[in-house]
Design a protein around this motif. Structure first.
Motif, mmCIF file in Angstrom:
data_model
loop_
_atom_site.group_PDB
_atom_site.id
_atom_site.type_symbol
_atom_site.label_atom_id
_atom_site.label_comp_id
_atom_site.label_asym_id
_atom_site.label_seq_id
_atom_site.Cartn_x
_atom_site.Cartn_y
_atom_site.Cartn_z
ATOM 1 N N LEU A 45 6.650 45.254 32.523
ATOM 2 C CA LEU A 45 7.698 44.893 31.581
ATOM 3 C C LEU A 45 7.967 43.392 31.627
ATOM 4 N N MET A 46 8.374 42.869 32.784
ATOM 5 C CA MET A 46 8.590 41.427 32.906
ATOM 6 C C MET A 46 8.796 41.055 34.365
ATOM 7 N N SER A 47 8.609 39.787 34.647
ATOM 8 C CA SER A 47 8.828 39.249 35.989
ATOM 9 C C SER A 47 10.145 38.485 35.997
ATOM 10 N N GLU A 48 10.535 38.000 37.139
ATOM 11 C CA GLU A 48 11.741 37.178 37.207
ATOM 12 C C GLU A 48 11.627 36.156 38.323
ATOM 13 N N ASP A 49 12.460 35.113 38.235
ATOM 14 C CA ASP A 49 12.469 34.034 39.215
ATOM 15 C C ASP A 49 13.773 34.053 40.000
ATOM 16 N N LEU A 50 13.766 33.308 41.100
ATOM 17 C CA LEU A 50 14.938 33.210 41.964
ATOM 18 C C LEU A 50 15.423 31.768 42.012
ATOM 19 N N TYR A 51 16.743 31.580 41.899
ATOM 20 C CA TYR A 51 17.331 30.251 42.046
ATOM 21 C C TYR A 51 18.788 30.396 42.470
ATOM 22 N N LEU A 52 19.348 29.285 42.929
ATOM 23 C CA LEU A 52 20.740 29.304 43.399
ATOM 24 C C LEU A 52 21.701 29.184 42.227
ATOM 25 N N VAL A 53 22.815 29.909 42.327
ATOM 26 C CA VAL A 53 23.867 29.820 41.309
ATOM 27 C C VAL A 53 25.226 29.748 41.989
ATOM 28 N N ALA A 54 26.177 29.201 41.245
ATOM 29 C CA ALA A 54 27.561 29.125 41.710
ATOM 30 C C ALA A 54 28.473 29.059 40.503
ATOM 31 N N SER A 55 29.735 29.251 40.729
ATOM 32 C CA SER A 55 30.712 29.060 39.662
ATOM 33 C C SER A 55 30.916 27.560 39.459
ATOM 34 N N PRO A 56 31.100 27.108 38.216
ATOM 35 C CA PRO A 56 31.401 25.685 38.010
ATOM 36 C C PRO A 56 32.724 25.291 38.661
ATOM 37 N N ARG A 57 33.535 26.294 39.018
ATOM 38 C CA ARG A 57 34.813 26.054 39.689
ATOM 39 C C ARG A 57 34.730 26.401 41.180
ATOM 40 N N LEU A 58 33.548 26.206 41.760
ATOM 41 C CA LEU A 58 33.325 26.546 43.161
ATOM 42 C C LEU A 58 34.311 25.811 44.061
ATOM 43 N N ALA A 59 34.938 26.537 44.949
ATOM 44 C CA ALA A 59 35.893 25.940 45.891
ATOM 45 C C ALA A 59 35.189 24.871 46.721
ATOM 46 N N GLY A 60 35.766 23.696 46.755
ATOM 47 C CA GLY A 60 35.168 22.586 47.486
ATOM 48 C C GLY A 60 34.204 21.771 46.662
ATOM 49 N N GLY A 61 34.016 22.148 45.387
ATOM 50 C CA GLY A 61 33.104 21.417 44.522
ATOM 51 C C GLY A 61 31.666 21.850 44.712
ATOM 52 N N LEU A 62 30.835 21.533 43.728
ATOM 53 C CA LEU A 62 29.427 21.924 43.789
ATOM 54 C C LEU A 62 28.658 21.056 44.782
ATOM 55 N N PRO A 63 27.729 21.640 45.547
ATOM 56 C CA PRO A 63 26.942 20.835 46.496
ATOM 57 C C PRO A 63 26.052 19.860 45.743
ATOM 58 N N LYS A 64 25.908 18.678 46.308
ATOM 59 C CA LYS A 64 25.096 17.638 45.668
ATOM 60 C C LYS A 64 23.682 17.576 46.241
ATOM 61 N N THR A 65 23.515 17.975 47.489
ATOM 62 C CA THR A 65 22.201 17.974 48.134
ATOM 63 C C THR A 65 21.961 19.311 48.826
ATOM 64 N N LEU A 66 20.709 19.562 49.158
ATOM 65 C CA LEU A 66 20.380 20.801 49.862
ATOM 66 C C LEU A 66 21.063 20.859 51.221
ATOM 67 N N ASP A 67 21.237 19.712 51.860
ATOM 68 C CA ASP A 67 21.912 19.698 53.156
ATOM 69 C C ASP A 67 23.364 20.159 53.039
ATOM 70 N N ASP A 68 23.958 19.957 51.847
ATOM 71 C CA ASP A 68 25.351 20.377 51.652
ATOM 72 C C ASP A 68 25.534 21.891 51.724
#
Length: 295
Positions: free
Chosen positions: A157-180
């Motif tokens: 039927l179809m494949s899918e990919d994996l990636y990170l997601v968050a709310s745009p209102r994430l507590a503490g703000g969105l991470p800027k780097t992978l280390d965050d």
């Protein structure tokens, strides 16, 4: 032989399958004497013994074995044909899908199927358990896996990919780097593909902090949308939330998921009109979805 002795054949087949006249009588709701009479009548017609007595029980003779195997297969085919005609006459279709797949991808599209095929009444069964198509009366199922389903007619039927997601209102703000990522709570689902994503991103998984493991992937996305955590999302399930802005993608790291989506049905039923139409519609919707996702 002008007419088939159907009553005798049915009585013999049941007795042969159970190797018991008593159990055959129970199955067919007849008396022991009636089954015995039908078997004797068939033996007289065939001119040979079909059962041989062994102690207190019976076994099939060589002729009985040959006839029993043919009859069991024939009655099975007749039963399947009758069920198929009954289903087609009713115009109904029972489909089994994962709860998360139904909620996030399939259900929002079903109105288009109803518009295209108003003659088909769709019964949608959602569950995290793997359905047994023959036992559970399922016409078609959508499964997430590697496509190895012995005894079933399987189509990609179809494949899918994996990636990170968050709310745009994430507590503490969105991470800027992978280390965050080390500063945030991360959620897992039942498939737990984090190790594969971390390897692609070059992140040591041991440095990350994981919260509650969520069994249902749709529930996981709802929790992430609440703004308290970050999660690894499956592209098929997260697409609608990304489109509405309820969720946002983090970073450019994207990996193909090991599992894909497949449709499965019983081989002898794959050409039934309702199954064929719904399967074709699913494949068209999946192709359109993947084409849009590539843009």
């Amino acid at each position: 032989m002008d007419r088939l002795p159907l009553n005798s054949l049915r009585a013999f087949e049941a007795a042969a399958r159970h190797l018991s006249l008593t159990r055959a009588a129970e199955e067919l709701h007849l008396t022991h004497g009636a089954i015995s009479h039908q078997v004797r009548a068939l033996e007289a017609l065939m001119g040979t013994a079909l059962f041989l007595r062994r102690g207190r029980g019976v076994v099939l003779s060589e002729a009985g074995q040959h006839l029993a195997g043919t009859l069991t297969a024939a009655f099975g085919q007749i039963d399947q044909a009758m069920q198929s005609v009954r289903r087609q006459a009713a115009g109904s279709l029972t489909v089994s899908v994962l709860t998360s797949f139904a909620a996030r991808w399939l259900v929002p599209r079903l109105e288009r199927f109803h518009e295209a095929h108003p003659e088909i009444v769709l019964n949608l069964q959602t569950s995290r358990q793997l359905a047994d198509l023959r036992r559970d009366g399922i016409d078609l199922a959508v499964r997430a896996g590697r496509g190895a389903y012995p005894g079933l007619d399987t189509r990609f039927l179809m494949s899918e990919d994996l990636y990170l997601v968050a709310s745009p209102r994430l507590a503490g703000g969105l991470p800027k780097t992978l280390d965050d990522l080390r500063r945030y709570t991360l959620l897992r689902d039942s498939f737990d593909d984090w190790e594969m994503w971390c390897k692609a991103a070059g992140v040591d998984i041991k440095t990350l902090k994981f919260g509650t493991a969520i069994q249902d992937s749709a529930v996981l996305l709802d929790l992430v949308a609440g703004g308290g955590a970050i999660a690894l999302a499956r592209s098929v399930l997260a697409a609608s939330d990304l489109a509405t802005g309820r969720l946002v993608r983090l970073f450019d790291v994207q990996v193909p998921r090991v599992f894909s989506y497949w449709t499965v049905t019983l081989p002898e039923r794959r050409d039934e009109p309702a199954i064929s139409r719904f399967r074709a519609w699913l494949e068209a919707e999946a192709a359109a979805f993947e084409a849009t996702a590539l843009v």
